[in-house]
Motif scaffolding. Structure first.
Motif, PDB file in Angstrom:
ATOM      1  N   SER A 278       0.595  -0.064  -1.352  1.00 32.96           N
ATOM      2  CA  SER A 278      -0.758   0.354  -0.985  1.00 32.96           C
ATOM      3  C   SER A 278      -1.619  -0.852  -0.629  1.00 32.96           C
ATOM      4  O   SER A 278      -2.452  -0.788   0.283  1.00 32.96           O
ATOM      5  CB  SER A 278      -1.395   1.135  -2.134  1.00 32.96           C
ATOM      6  N   MET A 279      -1.399  -1.969  -1.327  1.00 36.40           N
ATOM      7  CA  MET A 279      -2.146  -3.179  -1.012  1.00 36.40           C
ATOM      8  C   MET A 279      -1.797  -3.700   0.382  1.00 36.40           C
ATOM      9  O   MET A 279      -2.658  -4.191   1.111  1.00 36.40           O
ATOM     10  CB  MET A 279      -1.853  -4.253  -2.068  1.00 36.40           C
ATOM     11  N   GLN A 280      -0.522  -3.579   0.757  1.00 39.04           N
ATOM     12  CA  GLN A 280      -0.116  -3.996   2.100  1.00 39.04           C
ATOM     13  C   GLN A 280      -0.769  -3.122   3.161  1.00 39.04           C
ATOM     14  O   GLN A 280      -1.208  -3.604   4.210  1.00 39.04           O
ATOM     15  CB  GLN A 280       1.399  -3.932   2.225  1.00 39.04           C
ATOM     16  N   ILE A 281      -0.845  -1.821   2.871  1.00 39.39           N
ATOM     17  CA  ILE A 281      -1.518  -0.911   3.812  1.00 39.39           C
ATOM     18  C   ILE A 281      -2.994  -1.270   3.914  1.00 39.39           C
ATOM     19  O   ILE A 281      -3.571  -1.318   5.005  1.00 39.39           O
ATOM     20  CB  ILE A 281      -1.335   0.553   3.355  1.00 39.39           C
ATOM     21  N   LEU A 282      -3.600  -1.566   2.772  1.00 40.11           N
ATOM     22  CA  LEU A 282      -5.015  -1.927   2.770  1.00 40.11           C
ATOM     23  C   LEU A 282      -5.250  -3.232   3.532  1.00 40.11           C
ATOM     24  O   LEU A 282      -6.257  -3.394   4.219  1.00 40.11           O
ATOM     25  CB  LEU A 282      -5.503  -2.057   1.330  1.00 40.11           C
ATOM     26  N   LEU A 284      -3.544  -4.286   6.116  1.00 45.49           N
ATOM     27  CA  LEU A 284      -3.496  -3.974   7.544  1.00 45.49           C
ATOM     28  C   LEU A 284      -4.789  -3.310   8.010  1.00 45.49           C
ATOM     29  O   LEU A 284      -5.292  -3.601   9.093  1.00 45.49           O
ATOM     30  CB  LEU A 284      -2.301  -3.064   7.839  1.00 45.49           C
ATOM     31  N   ILE A 285      -5.323  -2.426   7.179  1.00 49.28           N
ATOM     32  CA  ILE A 285      -6.591  -1.782   7.530  1.00 49.28           C
ATOM     33  C   ILE A 285      -7.705  -2.821   7.619  1.00 49.28           C
ATOM     34  O   ILE A 285      -8.572  -2.755   8.492  1.00 49.28           O
ATOM     35  CB  ILE A 285      -6.940  -0.691   6.488  1.00 49.28           C
ATOM     36  N   PRO A 289      -9.109  -2.017  11.473  1.00 52.32           N
ATOM     37  CA  PRO A 289      -9.459  -0.684  10.965  1.00 52.32           C
ATOM     38  C   PRO A 289      -8.961   0.466  11.838  1.00 52.32           C
ATOM     39  O   PRO A 289      -8.949   1.619  11.385  1.00 52.32           O
ATOM     40  CB  PRO A 289     -10.991  -0.721  10.938  1.00 52.32           C
ATOM     41  N   ALA A 290      -8.556   0.176  13.071  1.00 50.68           N
ATOM     42  CA  ALA A 290      -8.114   1.245  13.976  1.00 50.68           C
ATOM     43  C   ALA A 290      -6.623   1.547  13.861  1.00 50.68           C
ATOM     44  O   ALA A 290      -6.111   2.415  14.563  1.00 50.68           O
ATOM     45  CB  ALA A 290      -8.454   0.885  15.420  1.00 50.68           C
ATOM     46  N   TYR A 330     -11.522   5.170  12.897  1.00 50.38           N
ATOM     47  CA  TYR A 330     -11.061   3.949  12.230  1.00 50.38           C
ATOM     48  C   TYR A 330     -11.287   4.072  10.731  1.00 50.38           C
ATOM     49  O   TYR A 330     -12.012   4.954  10.249  1.00 50.38           O
ATOM     50  CB  TYR A 330     -11.791   2.719  12.779  1.00 50.38           C
ATOM     51  N   TRP A 331     -10.652   3.172   9.973  1.00 50.47           N
ATOM     52  CA  TRP A 331     -10.762   3.153   8.519  1.00 50.47           C
ATOM     53  C   TRP A 331     -11.863   2.205   8.075  1.00 50.47           C
ATOM     54  O   TRP A 331     -12.092   1.164   8.689  1.00 50.47           O
ATOM     55  CB  TRP A 331      -9.446   2.723   7.880  1.00 50.47           C
ATOM     56  N   LYS A 332     -12.527   2.555   6.989  1.00 54.31           N
ATOM     57  CA  LYS A 332     -13.560   1.700   6.413  1.00 54.31           C
ATOM     58  C   LYS A 332     -13.301   1.540   4.929  1.00 54.31           C
ATOM     59  O   LYS A 332     -13.088   2.518   4.221  1.00 54.31           O
ATOM     60  CB  LYS A 332     -14.945   2.315   6.634  1.00 54.31           C
TER      61      LYS A 332
END
Length: 341
Positions: A278-282, A284-285, A289-290, A330-332
């Motif tokens: 999950s930290m790796q995914i975070l 990348l975000i 963010p897109a 996008y992600w925030k």
């Protein structure tokens, strides 16, 4: 020593290089660039290849010159070792992660290098104003292109050493075997000065193609681009056998590696409650963010289902939220969890 016209390395005759070694496709591209810029009379561009070379000052007596070989040969390294550019990405000074080389005519190398640096080696800091995506690199493209052109025009090609571009997460170096004109100092270089390229015939062709000006304004244009973009000015280092320029990223333009810890981006609330994946995914975000679930899955070599599940968990914990649609949004990272808020 003051170099006289005809005595420069790029104007020396190269008997082994003949008209049949000139690549016609490069000549045609040059004609298109020169015609668009309007620095060459159309009647000259319509001349046969041998006449064109003469009018471009690429003949010395009955022979083509070193400059002709570097500008219009598909493989200049056949005649001159080191006539290419090396690009490497370094994690530390001792750790080279990957590298590329840009070969071919100098006229072809320019766009190849700029494209490689921005698409593969440097990461843009991505932000959003509403739904508008804004990409900001720590080296403005106009400045990088100008610095590269300076290196190509001033390089001592007879050294046989390639121009070297070293890229790090937070800085970029261009190192070039070359020297300042006689009696010049770094202070002269950084102020208004006459145009005095080490290879005047190479510079002349690049000028006619519209890539540079002929007034010695290269460094002025580099500094202006940095001032306009609000990033630190480059630093030049002059050594006896080479010249190096260093570009440094301000903290708000640095993109850290996904493989590193992301604790500098998020608070302990996050690091205490999320696993490594999950930290790796975070991370990348935070980088972009897109990123879509598919793109994240590809980068981390995991299933899209796993990514979707982890994103859902972080949304439920109110660590992240989705702004806009699944396809165009996008992600925030929410303010309570981001150190960048």
């Amino acid at each position: 020593m003051i170099r006289k016209r005809g005595a420069t390395w790029d104007n020396l005759p190269l008997p082994a290089f003949s008209l049949k070694d000139i690549d016609d496709s490069i000549v045609e591209r040059f004609k298109q660039w020169a015609a668009k810029k309007g620095r060459v009379d159309k009647s000259v561009l319509d001349e046969p290849k041998d006449v064109l070379m003469e009018k471009l000052h690429l003949m010395n007596g009955s022979y083509l010159t070193n400059a002709a070989m570097l500008m219009f040969s598909k493989n200049p390294e056949k005649w001159q070792l080191g006539a290419y550019v090396k690009i490497g990405f370094f994690e530390t000074d001792a750790d080279l992660l990957y590298q590329d080389e840009a070969h071919g005519s100098i006229l072809e190398q320019i766009d190849k290098i700029v494209e490689l640096v921005y698409l593969k080696y440097m990461k843009a800091k991505i932000t959003y104003e509403g739904m508008q995506r804004i990409e900001r690199y720590f080296v403005p493209e106009a400045a990088l292109r100008e610095a590269l052109l300076n290196a190509l025009c001033h390089k001592q090609y007879q050294s046989g050493v390639a121009i070297q571009i070293s890229v790090y997460e937070d800085r970029l170096y261009i190192a070039n075997c070359g020297c300042l004109p006689e009696s010049w100092t770094l202070e002269n270089l950084m102020h208004k000065h006459v145009s005095s390229p080490y290879n005047p015939n190479i510079a002349h062709v690049i000028y006619l193609a519209g890539f540079i000006e002929s007034w010695g304004r290269g460094i002025e244009k580099i500094c202006s681009a940095f001032e306009k973009d609000g990033v630190p000015q480059p630093v030049y280092t002059i050594n006896p056998g080479d010249i190096m320029i260093e570009f440094t990223a301000p903290e708000d333009r640095i993109i850290r590696s996904v493989t590193r810890k992301v604790t500098d981006r998020v608070t302990d609330k996050v690091t205490d409650n999320l696993d490594k994946k999950s930290m790796q995914i975070l991370a990348l975000i935070s980088e972009d963010p897109a990123y879509t679930s598919t793109a994240i899955a590809e980068k981390l070599s995991i299933s899209r289902k796993t990514v979707s599940q982890r994103l859902k968990e972080m949304k439920e914990k109110d660590i992240i939220e989705r702004i806009g649609s699944d396809r165009k949004g996008y992600w925030k990272i929410n303010n309570d969890y981001s150190t960048k808020s």
